[in-house]
Design a protein around this motif. Structure first.
Motif, mmCIF file in Angstrom:
data_model
loop_
_atom_site.group_PDB
_atom_site.id
_atom_site.type_symbol
_atom_site.label_atom_id
_atom_site.label_comp_id
_atom_site.label_asym_id
_atom_site.label_seq_id
_atom_site.Cartn_x
_atom_site.Cartn_y
_atom_site.Cartn_z
ATOM 1 N N ILE A 135 91.049 92.926 30.468
ATOM 2 C CA ILE A 135 91.741 93.502 31.613
ATOM 3 C C ILE A 135 90.914 93.348 32.888
ATOM 4 O O ILE A 135 91.473 93.196 33.981
ATOM 5 N N GLY A 136 89.586 93.355 32.752
ATOM 6 C CA GLY A 136 88.728 93.194 33.933
ATOM 7 C C GLY A 136 88.957 91.870 34.630
ATOM 8 O O GLY A 136 89.049 91.813 35.863
ATOM 9 N N HIS A 137 89.083 90.786 33.852
ATOM 10 C CA HIS A 137 89.327 89.457 34.421
ATOM 11 C C HIS A 137 90.720 89.375 35.043
ATOM 12 O O HIS A 137 90.908 88.744 36.084
ATOM 13 N N ALA A 138 91.701 90.013 34.391
ATOM 14 C CA ALA A 138 93.063 90.006 34.921
ATOM 15 C C ALA A 138 93.123 90.736 36.263
ATOM 16 O O ALA A 138 93.785 90.290 37.202
ATOM 17 N N ILE A 139 92.419 91.865 36.351
ATOM 18 C CA ILE A 139 92.366 92.621 37.613
ATOM 19 C C ILE A 139 91.657 91.809 38.685
ATOM 20 O O ILE A 139 92.094 91.772 39.842
ATOM 21 N N ASP A 140 90.582 91.144 38.304
ATOM 22 C CA ASP A 140 89.856 90.273 39.244
ATOM 23 C C ASP A 140 90.765 89.201 39.826
ATOM 24 O O ASP A 140 90.740 88.921 41.026
ATOM 25 N N GLN A 141 91.566 88.578 38.961
ATOM 26 C CA GLN A 141 92.485 87.527 39.406
ATOM 27 C C GLN A 141 93.496 88.086 40.403
ATOM 28 O O GLN A 141 93.796 87.461 41.427
ATOM 29 N N GLU A 142 94.027 89.279 40.113
ATOM 30 C CA GLU A 142 95.009 89.905 41.000
ATOM 31 C C GLU A 142 94.371 90.242 42.355
ATOM 32 O O GLU A 142 94.987 90.046 43.412
ATOM 33 N N ILE A 143 93.137 90.736 42.325
ATOM 34 C CA ILE A 143 92.432 91.084 43.567
ATOM 35 C C ILE A 143 92.118 89.822 44.376
ATOM 36 O O ILE A 143 92.255 89.815 45.608
ATOM 37 N N ASN A 144 91.693 88.756 43.685
ATOM 38 C CA ASN A 144 91.414 87.486 44.377
ATOM 39 C C ASN A 144 92.665 86.975 45.075
ATOM 40 O O ASN A 144 92.602 86.452 46.193
ATOM 41 N N TRP A 145 93.800 87.146 44.389
ATOM 42 C CA TRP A 145 95.068 86.698 44.965
ATOM 43 C C TRP A 145 95.395 87.497 46.227
ATOM 44 O O TRP A 145 95.820 86.954 47.234
ATOM 45 N N LEU A 146 95.159 88.812 46.165
ATOM 46 C CA LEU A 146 95.397 89.675 47.322
ATOM 47 C C LEU A 146 94.445 89.329 48.458
ATOM 48 O O LEU A 146 94.822 89.312 49.634
ATOM 49 N N ASN A 147 93.219 89.006 48.101
ATOM 50 C CA ASN A 147 92.196 88.683 49.100
ATOM 51 C C ASN A 147 92.505 87.383 49.837
ATOM 52 O O ASN A 147 92.183 87.232 51.020
ATOM 53 N N LYS A 148 93.157 86.445 49.136
ATOM 54 C CA LYS A 148 93.484 85.150 49.746
ATOM 55 C C LYS A 148 94.434 85.304 50.919
ATOM 56 O O LYS A 148 94.447 84.485 51.836
ATOM 57 N N ALA A 149 95.247 86.381 50.889
ATOM 58 C CA ALA A 149 96.204 86.598 51.980
ATOM 59 C C ALA A 149 95.486 86.898 53.290
ATOM 60 O O ALA A 149 96.014 86.625 54.377
ATOM 61 N N GLY A 150 94.281 87.463 53.193
ATOM 62 C CA GLY A 150 93.499 87.760 54.393
ATOM 63 C C GLY A 150 94.084 88.864 55.252
ATOM 64 O O GLY A 150 93.709 89.040 56.412
ATOM 65 N N THR A 151 95.013 89.638 54.687
ATOM 66 C CA THR A 151 95.705 90.680 55.456
ATOM 67 C C THR A 151 94.968 92.008 55.415
ATOM 68 O O THR A 151 95.067 92.811 56.338
ATOM 69 N N TYR A 152 94.218 92.234 54.319
ATOM 70 C CA TYR A 152 93.614 93.546 54.116
ATOM 71 C C TYR A 152 92.094 93.474 54.031
ATOM 72 O O TYR A 152 91.528 92.486 53.560
ATOM 73 N N GLU A 153 91.476 94.557 54.435
ATOM 74 C CA GLU A 153 90.044 94.736 54.200
ATOM 75 C C GLU A 153 89.907 95.390 52.828
ATOM 76 O O GLU A 153 90.328 96.534 52.629
ATOM 77 N N LEU A 154 89.354 94.650 51.880
ATOM 78 C CA LEU A 154 89.287 95.125 50.498
ATOM 79 C C LEU A 154 87.897 95.650 50.159
ATOM 80 O O LEU A 154 86.888 95.041 50.511
ATOM 81 N N LYS A 155 87.876 96.781 49.472
ATOM 82 C CA LYS A 155 86.643 97.306 48.904
ATOM 83 C C LYS A 155 86.893 97.491 47.417
ATOM 84 O O LYS A 155 87.742 98.306 47.031
ATOM 85 N N VAL A 156 86.198 96.714 46.598
ATOM 86 C CA VAL A 156 86.516 96.678 45.166
ATOM 87 C C VAL A 156 85.277 96.978 44.325
ATOM 88 O O VAL A 156 84.197 96.419 44.560
ATOM 89 N N ASN A 157 85.437 97.876 43.372
ATOM 90 C CA ASN A 157 84.410 98.131 42.358
ATOM 91 C C ASN A 157 85.075 97.988 40.990
ATOM 92 O O ASN A 157 85.658 98.943 40.465
ATOM 93 N N ASN A 158 85.028 96.775 40.458
ATOM 94 C CA ASN A 158 85.664 96.489 39.169
ATOM 95 C C ASN A 158 84.587 96.427 38.087
ATOM 96 O O ASN A 158 83.905 95.420 37.929
ATOM 97 N N HIS A 159 84.463 97.515 37.333
ATOM 98 C CA HIS A 159 83.428 97.598 36.300
ATOM 99 C C HIS A 159 83.967 97.241 34.914
ATOM 100 O O HIS A 159 83.337 97.564 33.904
#
Length: 263
Positions: A135-159
């Motif tokens: 699930i950690g890798h799946a969440i990472d992929q989703e966050i990377n996808w969101l980050n590519k949009a460049g619309t949001y300032e993201l703060k992520v702690n995925n443990h």
């Protein structure tokens, strides 16, 4: 003597009655037990069917979300890169060797970038395999996808990336929950910042998502029943025995904390 005979006859009658009633009660008890057992079995079977139906729907929704992401990426990113490559190559003047070399080099860089983007898309096409790998890798992929949009300032702690245990069914639901929450932020929140925290503590997986958007009145949304897909989120969390705490108010952003027994 007659009294003694009467007493004996009465005792015999009572004993006979008890002897006759005991099998009747026993039969009634067995029938009641079998009926409850059958109802319990049917209830469990019904719950299992509902769970399998919900899992199928979740898989379809995850795949649909993946296809939408791929379509957007092909149109907005890869398509533009390839169009720019075509324009650059069409403008090459073979008589001007120096400029031609620069334009060809730029075109090669654009092609390489397109290939890199297509490889990322290929990972998305194997979304369920990504969930199965953790699930950690799946969440990472989703966050990377969101980050590519460049619309949001993201703060992520995925443990959860190095998590050694998996639960494919729960992982799929957790991924879908994250997708629904992010979609709600994109559609409704008007946020600039998104904070995402994930961790495992005492056999419970925690997912927390907060934004600085316009917020809303949760009580009002509950009364509407269909607002922002919250019913679907609550239903899926209940299905895997999880808990959800939602805090929001108009003008104060929204935070959602999810706790799920894991694995």
């Amino acid at each position: 003597m007659q009294n003694e005979t009467t007493k004996i006859a009465l005792l015999v009658a009572i004993a006979t009655l008890i002897f006759l009633l005991v099998p009747v009660f026993l039969i009634l008890y067995i029938r009641s037990y079998n009926r409850h057992k059958k109802n319990h079995f049917l209830e469990k079977q019904n719950m299992q069917q509902k769970f399998e139906s919900e899992m199928l729907q979740t898989r379809v929704e995850v795949q649909d979300q993946t296809m939408q992401s791929i379509a957007t990426e092909l149109h907005d990113n890869v398509g533009q890169l390839l169009s720019l490559t075509t324009l650059t190559l069409n403008s090459v003047n073979v008589n001007d060797e120096e400029k031609a070399r620069k334009k060809i080099d730029n075109s090669l860089a654009l092609v390489n970038k397109s290939i890199k983007e297509l490889r990322e898309l290929a990972k998305l096409l194997h979304g369920e395999q990504l969930v199965e790998s953790g699930i950690g890798h799946a969440i990472d992929q989703e966050i990377n996808w969101l980050n590519k949009a460049g619309t949001y300032e993201l703060k992520v702690n995925n443990h959860l990336v190095d998590l050694q245990i998996t639960s494919p069914d729960k992982d799929l639901i957790i991924l879908r929950l994250l997708q629904e929450i992010i979609n709600n932020i994109i559609k409704h929140a008007q946020a600039k910042q998104i904070h995402i925290d994930t961790y495992l503590e005492k056999n419970k997986l925690h997912l927390k998502v907060a934004d600085n958007g316009i917020g809303f009145d949760p009580n009002e949304m509950k009364m509407k029943k269909s607002g922002m897909g919250l019913n679907s989120i609550y239903k899926r969390i209940e299905m895997i025995n999880g808990k959800l705490v939602l805090n929001s108010a108009p003008g104060e952003g929204t935070s959602i904390s999810i706790e799920i027994p894991y694995p």
